[in-house]
Design an enzyme around this catalytic site. Sequence first.
Site, PDB file in Angstrom:
ATOM      1  N   ASP A   1      34.386  41.561  31.713  1.00  0.00           N
ATOM      2  CA  ASP A   1      34.971  42.292  30.585  1.00  0.00           C
ATOM      3  C   ASP A   1      35.959  43.362  31.016  1.00  0.00           C
ATOM      4  OD1 ASP A   1      32.822  43.937  31.614  1.00  0.00           O
ATOM      5  OD2 ASP A   1      32.990  45.142  29.803  1.00  0.00           O
TER       6      ASP A   1
ATOM      7  N   ASP B   1      26.961  44.658  32.293  1.00  0.00           N
ATOM      8  CA  ASP B   1      27.265  45.529  31.156  1.00  0.00           C
ATOM      9  C   ASP B   1      28.609  45.171  30.535  1.00  0.00           C
ATOM     10  OD1 ASP B   1      25.022  47.392  31.028  1.00  0.00           O
ATOM     11  OD2 ASP B   1      25.657  47.989  33.031  1.00  0.00           O
TER      12      ASP B   1
ATOM     13  N   ASP C   1      29.359  39.432  35.257  1.00  0.00           N
ATOM     14  CA  ASP C   1      29.141  40.874  35.223  1.00  0.00           C
ATOM     15  C   ASP C   1      27.999  41.111  34.230  1.00  0.00           C
ATOM     16  OD1 ASP C   1      29.778  43.732  35.513  1.00  0.00           O
ATOM     17  OD2 ASP C   1      30.548  43.544  33.477  1.00  0.00           O
TER      18      ASP C   1
END
Length: 199
Positions: free
Chosen positions: A172, A18, A16
């Site tokens: 995240d 961000d 991922d």
Amino acid sequence: MVLTLPPGDFRAYLFDCDGTIVDSMPLHHRAWCAVLDEWGCEFPEELFYAWGGRPVADIVADLNERQGLAMPVELVMRRQEEHYQRGLPEVTAVPEVLAHIEDAHGRLPFAVVSGGSRESVTVSLSALGLLDRFETLVCAGDYTRPKPDPEGYLLAARRLGVAPADCLVFEDTDLGVQAATAAGMAAVRVPQPWQRAEV
């Protein structure tokens, strides 16, 4: 802190963007708040992190519905991106993830799988000097079903020519980990900024 990887002989790393590669979530939240304030819209930090991994258009639509607003989706998206990009000089990489990128670069192919726009992902990675590390970017618009659907991760694996079971995902958010699991991939959870600060 050290980000411990699950056991396995992985042939590709999928990331991922961000909050995973780029420690950009605080900056994104500030950009959201600056823009949404024009319409008197609130976006508490707790909700912002809970919605991590969702497409920006979906976030605007849900905020409109929850708060009885009619914010123009495209305009909010554009202004949020503009605010975010103005803050890019202060953004850094997530150190624990950067260590794995540096260690495996040249040995394994890398892909980014993001719910963000290609422009946002490209400028973020470019700001960190990392764009050339990734063989492919899978961004919003490249797939039709967002995380937690596995479509984006499966597309990245196909582009890299690596079986899903041989991919390791760095994520995240809960939605991202769910997407990786649904794709049949192992995943490592990247702690949120306050969790990394506690260690």
